[in-house]
Design a protein around this motif. Structure first.
Motif, PDB file in Angstrom:
ATOM      1  N   GLY A 164      11.721  -2.432   2.396  1.00  0.00           N
ATOM      2  CA  GLY A 164      11.238  -2.536   0.933  1.00  0.00           C
ATOM      3  C   GLY A 164      10.804  -3.930   0.887  1.00  0.00           C
ATOM      4  N   PHE A 165       9.727  -3.408  -0.358  1.00  0.00           N
ATOM      5  CA  PHE A 165       9.301  -5.063  -0.373  1.00  0.00           C
ATOM      6  C   PHE A 165       8.908  -5.242  -2.052  1.00  0.00           C
ATOM      7  N   PHE A 166       9.692  -6.583  -2.698  1.00  0.00           N
ATOM      8  CA  PHE A 166       9.394  -6.340  -3.879  1.00  0.00           C
ATOM      9  C   PHE A 166       9.831  -7.335  -4.464  1.00  0.00           C
ATOM     10  N   THR A 167       8.567  -7.969  -5.350  1.00  0.00           N
ATOM     11  CA  THR A 167       7.928  -9.242  -6.121  1.00  0.00           C
ATOM     12  C   THR A 167       7.638  -9.104  -7.698  1.00  0.00           C
ATOM     13  N   ASN A 168       7.426 -10.477  -7.854  1.00  0.00           N
ATOM     14  CA  ASN A 168       7.227  -9.956  -9.320  1.00  0.00           C
ATOM     15  C   ASN A 168       5.456  -8.987  -9.716  1.00  0.00           C
ATOM     16  N   ASP A 169       4.973  -9.624  -8.728  1.00  0.00           N
ATOM     17  CA  ASP A 169       3.806  -8.949  -8.820  1.00  0.00           C
ATOM     18  C   ASP A 169       3.045  -8.077  -8.009  1.00  0.00           C
ATOM     19  N   LEU A 170       4.103  -7.359  -6.698  1.00  0.00           N
ATOM     20  CA  LEU A 170       3.510  -6.557  -6.219  1.00  0.00           C
ATOM     21  C   LEU A 170       5.159  -5.656  -5.577  1.00  0.00           C
ATOM     22  N   ASP A 171       4.745  -3.803  -5.747  1.00  0.00           N
ATOM     23  CA  ASP A 171       6.309  -3.750  -4.751  1.00  0.00           C
ATOM     24  C   ASP A 171       5.248  -2.851  -3.712  1.00  0.00           C
ATOM     25  N   GLY A 172       6.324  -2.388  -2.141  1.00  0.00           N
ATOM     26  CA  GLY A 172       5.856  -1.853  -1.431  1.00  0.00           C
ATOM     27  C   GLY A 172       6.803  -1.926  -0.714  1.00  0.00           C
ATOM     28  N   LEU A 173       6.809   0.070   0.296  1.00  0.00           N
ATOM     29  CA  LEU A 173       7.486   0.340   1.155  1.00  0.00           C
ATOM     30  C   LEU A 173       6.707   0.049   2.420  1.00  0.00           C
ATOM     31  N   LEU A 174       7.398  -0.112   3.721  1.00  0.00           N
ATOM     32  CA  LEU A 174       7.098  -0.579   4.963  1.00  0.00           C
ATOM     33  C   LEU A 174       7.150   0.727   5.728  1.00  0.00           C
ATOM     34  N   VAL A 175       7.401   1.646   6.418  1.00  0.00           N
ATOM     35  CA  VAL A 175       8.099   2.565   6.949  1.00  0.00           C
ATOM     36  C   VAL A 175       7.128   2.474   8.387  1.00  0.00           C
ATOM     37  N   THR A 176       8.546   2.498   9.424  1.00  0.00           N
ATOM     38  CA  THR A 176       7.330   2.174  11.165  1.00  0.00           C
ATOM     39  C   THR A 176       8.576   3.128  11.639  1.00  0.00           C
ATOM     40  N   GLU A 177       7.015   3.850  12.630  1.00  0.00           N
ATOM     41  CA  GLU A 177       8.078   5.251  13.412  1.00  0.00           C
ATOM     42  C   GLU A 177       7.116   4.638  15.216  1.00  0.00           C
ATOM     43  N   ASN A 178       8.346   4.314  16.063  1.00  0.00           N
ATOM     44  CA  ASN A 178       7.352   3.938  16.873  1.00  0.00           C
ATOM     45  C   ASN A 178       7.114   2.540  17.040  1.00  0.00           C
ATOM     46  N   ASN A 179       5.346   2.719  17.361  1.00  0.00           N
ATOM     47  CA  ASN A 179       4.496   1.712  17.754  1.00  0.00           C
ATOM     48  C   ASN A 179       3.500   1.558  15.741  1.00  0.00           C
ATOM     49  N   THR A 180       3.692   3.194  15.553  1.00  0.00           N
ATOM     50  CA  THR A 180       2.809   2.943  14.161  1.00  0.00           C
ATOM     51  C   THR A 180       3.800   2.834  12.788  1.00  0.00           C
ATOM     52  N   ALA A 181       3.403   2.170  11.454  1.00  0.00           N
ATOM     53  CA  ALA A 181       3.616   1.940  11.086  1.00  0.00           C
ATOM     54  C   ALA A 181       2.711   1.695   9.087  1.00  0.00           C
ATOM     55  N   SER A 182       3.461   2.566   8.402  1.00  0.00           N
ATOM     56  CA  SER A 182       2.319   1.693   6.691  1.00  0.00           C
ATOM     57  C   SER A 182       3.093   1.721   5.734  1.00  0.00           C
ATOM     58  N   PHE A 183       2.071   0.963   5.231  1.00  0.00           N
ATOM     59  CA  PHE A 183       2.805   0.246   3.774  1.00  0.00           C
ATOM     60  C   PHE A 183       1.853   0.678   2.864  1.00  0.00           C
ATOM     61  N   ASP A 184       2.879   1.614   2.129  1.00  0.00           N
ATOM     62  CA  ASP A 184       2.438   1.650   0.382  1.00  0.00           C
ATOM     63  C   ASP A 184       2.943   0.227  -0.646  1.00  0.00           C
ATOM     64  N   TRP A 185       2.197   0.461  -1.036  1.00  0.00           N
ATOM     65  CA  TRP A 185       2.142  -0.619  -2.315  1.00  0.00           C
ATOM     66  C   TRP A 185       1.853  -0.295  -3.613  1.00  0.00           C
ATOM     67  N   GLN A 186       2.326  -0.677  -4.619  1.00  0.00           N
ATOM     68  CA  GLN A 186       1.340  -0.961  -6.057  1.00  0.00           C
ATOM     69  C   GLN A 186       2.023  -2.010  -6.632  1.00  0.00           C
ATOM     70  N   SER A 187       0.731  -2.300  -7.250  1.00  0.00           N
ATOM     71  CA  SER A 187       0.859  -3.848  -8.159  1.00  0.00           C
ATOM     72  C   SER A 187       1.725  -3.750  -9.597  1.00  0.00           C
ATOM     73  N   ASN A 188       2.803  -4.360  -9.740  1.00  0.00           N
ATOM     74  CA  ASN A 188       2.993  -4.347 -10.525  1.00  0.00           C
ATOM     75  C   ASN A 188       2.001  -5.662 -12.571  1.00  0.00           C
ATOM     76  N   LEU A 189       1.220  -5.818 -11.705  1.00  0.00           N
ATOM     77  CA  LEU A 189       0.370  -6.736 -13.034  1.00  0.00           C
ATOM     78  C   LEU A 189      -0.750  -5.798 -13.081  1.00  0.00           C
ATOM     79  N   LYS A 190      -1.389  -4.813 -12.637  1.00  0.00           N
ATOM     80  CA  LYS A 190      -2.811  -4.193 -12.962  1.00  0.00           C
ATOM     81  C   LYS A 190      -2.200  -2.341 -12.149  1.00  0.00           C
ATOM     82  N   PRO A 191      -2.591  -1.994 -12.794  1.00  0.00           N
ATOM     83  CA  PRO A 191      -2.527   0.393 -12.333  1.00  0.00           C
ATOM     84  C   PRO A 191      -3.263   0.438 -11.230  1.00  0.00           C
ATOM     85  N   TYR A 192      -2.546  -0.012  -9.703  1.00  0.00           N
ATOM     86  CA  TYR A 192      -3.479  -0.429  -8.832  1.00  0.00           C
ATOM     87  C   TYR A 192      -2.577  -0.060  -7.764  1.00  0.00           C
TER      88      TYR A 192
END
Length: 240
Positions: free
Chosen positions: A181-209
């Motif tokens: 888990g990655f959490f700052t005042n500006d942005l939250d994110g979740l990094l999921v790794t599996e074997n030799n790949t990864a995905s990072f889902d993020w959401q802004s805490n400042l704007k609705p994106y």
């Protein structure tokens, strides 16, 4: 006369037995009512053999240093840092930007606005949660991944057990998967790794994106130091 007396005694005994049975049954019913969710959980845990299920190791993302020689890049509504030897590769089949060098591919998907449906679901999760905390998509998923089968306690309230139910039903673990888990005042994110790949889902805490980055190693193990550094560098492009 004696028969009448015996019949009366039997009736009295029957009433006493019934009264005792009712008195004994009341606390049992109260216990069943109090622990109805707990018992339902134990039944589901047994039927689905959840104790033997794989649970992804979950932790906060370690701090990452962005190398000074990396270049700032604008892509898909984001500002982020990428290795200086990465080049953009044209894509036709998917709506994403691809950057790669000899060891790593990075897919950057366009940022998307948070919908009313997303906001309603996250608000429902907040109301359902025993802590009543405000969630983003990454923080909700991180909370779910943090919950384990062994967290169940008979001392839990019904609300806590129902939240435990919810988390165990929603989480989806794959063998070899790891979660950060990655959490700052500006942005939250979740990094999921599996074997030799990864995905990072993020959401802004400042704007609705929110948005998504995907990583894939081209040779050998995925360089998680570089992956984390890229994730740490993400900012929304205010001019886009």
């Amino acid at each position: 006369m004696e028969q009448a007396s015996n019949a009366a005694n039997k009736k009295v005994a029957a009433k006493r037995f019934l009264l005792i049975a009712v008195i004994a049954l009341v606390p049992i019913l109260l216990l069943l009512l109090r622990y109805r969710s707990h018992l339902a959980w134990k039944v589901m845990e047994h039927q689905l053999e959840l104790r033997d299920a794989f649970e992804s190791p979950t932790r906060l993302m370690p701090l990452a240093t962005i190398p000074t020689q990396w270049r700032k890049t604008k892509a898909a509504g984001l500002n982020l840092a990428l290795p200086s030897d990465m080049t953009q590769i044209p894509l036709e089949d998917i709506e994403a930007l691809l950057f790669e060098n000899e060891e790593l591919r990075v897919f950057i998907f366009p940022r998307l606005p948070i919908t009313a449906g997303d906001q309603a679901y996250l608000q429902k999760a907040t109301e359902f949660s025993p802590t009543q905390r405000e969630f983003t998509w990454p923080s909700l998923r991180f909370e779910i991944f943090q919950k384990n089968v062994d967290d169940f306690r008979w001392s839990m309230t019904n609300k806590e057990v129902l939240w435990h139910f919810y988390c165990m039903n929603i989480r989806c673990d794959q063998p070899g998967q790891k979660v950060e888990g990655f959490f700052t005042n500006d942005l939250d994110g979740l990094l999921v790794t599996e074997n030799n790949t990864a995905s990072f889902d993020w959401q802004s805490n400042l704007k609705p994106y929110d948005g998504l980055l995907q990583f894939a190693s081209k040779q050998g193990e995925l360089n998680l130091d570089h992956v984390r550094a890229i994730c740490h560098s993400i900012e929304l492009d205010d001019n886009d």
